[in-house]
Design a protein around this motif. Structure first.
Motif, PDB file in Angstrom:
ATOM      1  N   TRP A   1     -28.757  50.698 -49.149  1.00  0.00           N
ATOM      2  CA  TRP A   1     -27.539  51.162 -49.403  1.00  0.00           C
ATOM      3  C   TRP A   1     -26.328  50.201 -48.863  1.00  0.00           C
ATOM      4  N   ASP A   2     -26.945  48.836 -48.767  1.00  0.00           N
ATOM      5  CA  ASP A   2     -25.951  47.758 -48.576  1.00  0.00           C
ATOM      6  C   ASP A   2     -26.934  46.390 -48.660  1.00  0.00           C
TER       7      ASP A   2
ATOM      8  N   ALA B   1     -22.467  55.761 -50.822  1.00  0.00           N
ATOM      9  CA  ALA B   1     -21.302  56.366 -50.608  1.00  0.00           C
ATOM     10  C   ALA B   1     -20.974  56.516 -49.380  1.00  0.00           C
ATOM     11  N   TYR B   2     -22.162  57.089 -48.276  1.00  0.00           N
ATOM     12  CA  TYR B   2     -21.947  57.151 -46.985  1.00  0.00           C
ATOM     13  C   TYR B   2     -21.311  56.021 -46.395  1.00  0.00           C
TER      14      TYR B   2
ATOM     15  N   GLY C   1     -17.815  55.660 -46.635  1.00  0.00           N
ATOM     16  CA  GLY C   1     -17.238  56.616 -45.874  1.00  0.00           C
ATOM     17  C   GLY C   1     -16.997  57.785 -46.839  1.00  0.00           C
ATOM     18  N   CYS C   2     -17.971  57.954 -47.776  1.00  0.00           N
ATOM     19  CA  CYS C   2     -17.671  59.183 -48.799  1.00  0.00           C
ATOM     20  C   CYS C   2     -18.814  59.954 -49.013  1.00  0.00           C
ATOM     21  N   PRO C   3     -18.760  61.206 -49.256  1.00  0.00           N
ATOM     22  CA  PRO C   3     -19.863  61.702 -49.866  1.00  0.00           C
ATOM     23  C   PRO C   3     -20.512  61.490 -51.189  1.00  0.00           C
ATOM     24  N   ASP C   4     -21.637  62.174 -51.224  1.00  0.00           N
ATOM     25  CA  ASP C   4     -22.550  61.610 -52.630  1.00  0.00           C
ATOM     26  C   ASP C   4     -21.912  62.280 -53.745  1.00  0.00           C
TER      27      ASP C   4
ATOM     28  N   SER D   1     -32.779  59.278 -47.435  1.00  0.00           N
ATOM     29  CA  SER D   1     -33.231  59.359 -46.007  1.00  0.00           C
ATOM     30  C   SER D   1     -33.259  58.193 -45.162  1.00  0.00           C
ATOM     31  N   PRO D   2     -33.324  57.102 -45.438  1.00  0.00           N
ATOM     32  CA  PRO D   2     -33.236  55.820 -44.512  1.00  0.00           C
ATOM     33  C   PRO D   2     -32.018  55.686 -44.207  1.00  0.00           C
ATOM     34  N   ALA D   3     -30.876  55.770 -45.061  1.00  0.00           N
ATOM     35  CA  ALA D   3     -29.554  55.671 -44.780  1.00  0.00           C
ATOM     36  C   ALA D   3     -29.245  56.794 -43.658  1.00  0.00           C
TER      37      ALA D   3
END
Length: 275
Positions: free
Chosen positions: A29-30, A53-54, A57-60, A236-238
């Protein structure tokens, strides 16, 4: 600009889908999480649309901008030496030409593979012809760039449960084979699939099959035996990491710093790891 190193990575990633064994593809995710997966020994990595997205700070669900996605992908590709595939969701565009242009920008940022999906925000699926036009546009981009990147065509039939078990299977089978005929290198059918469904999909779809890690059926050896070639772990990891961060923040707010003080990953260790 597409480099020779990128061409090598694209070839490696493409060949991973042609081998008669399954590989696990972790979803970052980064840039930091991508580095973690590379140093754990994974042969390739992918992005998680939800995870990115998370992190912002946002939803998917294409709630971030394409420029934000592009920046994250560029940072990831700069920090790792393994192939990177990008979850492009619906392509961040309303036309096949727009999807193609965005994919070109992601290639220039260092990507060597794409997910393109048919799920819509309202819980339905995009028209099949429209999805095939998107795949055709990506195949054209392959030819134009001479880069053998992987097109991973996703159907959300099971993910969105659009027609019940029997209907979902028929839709996934029909769409999966149509995607393959249009030039997709791999077909992605995410969802909580049971062993019998995985077996039927692997047998019926004329392309390497990608499934997602789930609680219903996740025996790696059996998945490989059934013919699954690519196992994604999705968000799942995020979610695991953010779940721990939520627990830590709540404890800290309540005056309990034990989770923070108990970490074995020291400041010096972190700088050494990411050096």
């Amino acid at each position: 600009m597409i480099t020779e190193k990128q061409r090598e990575r694209a070839k490696i990633f493409s060949n991973m889908h042609k081998e008669r064994k399954m590989f696990v593809l972790p979803n970052a995710w980064d840039a930091g999480s991508a580095v973690v997966f590379e140093r754990a020994g994974f042969a390739a990595a992918a992005t998680s649309s939800a995870g990115i997205a998370y992190a912002l700070g946002c939803p998917d669900g294409e709630t971030i901008t394409f420029d934000e996605l592009l920046y994250v992908v560029e940072r990831m590709a700069q920090r790792i030496g393994i192939p990177l595939s990008v979850d492009a969701e619906r392509g961040y565009a309303e036309t096949p030409e727009g999807v193609k242009e965005n994919a070109k920008k992601l290639l220039e940022a260092g990507a060597v593979g794409f997910n393109i999906e048919d799920g819509l925000p309202d819980g339905t699926l995009s028209p099949l012809d429209f999805q095939l036009d998107k795949i055709t546009a990506l195949v054209e981009l392959k030819r134009e760039t001479g880069l053998d990147f992987v097109i991973n065509a996703r159907t959300c039939a099971y993910w969105l449960n659009v027609a019940g078990e029997e209907g979902n299977f028929e839709i996934a089978l029909k769409r999966g084979n149509a995607f393959a005929d249009a030039g997709a290198d791999c077909v992605y059918v995410p969802g909580a699939l049971c062993e019998e469904t995985v077996a039927k999909l692997a047998l019926g779809i004329k392309a390497p099959l990608n499934v997602i890690l789930n609680g219903a059926f996740h025996d790696f050896a059996k998945l490989e035996t059934l013919g699954v070639r690519r196992l994604s772990v999705g968000s799942s990891p995020a979610r695991f990491i953010y779940g721990q961060a939520i627990e830590m923040s709540r404890a800290l707010r309540a005056g309990d710093p034990s989770l923070l003080l108990g970490t074995k990953f020291s400041y010096a260790s972190a700088n050494e790891f990411f050096a």
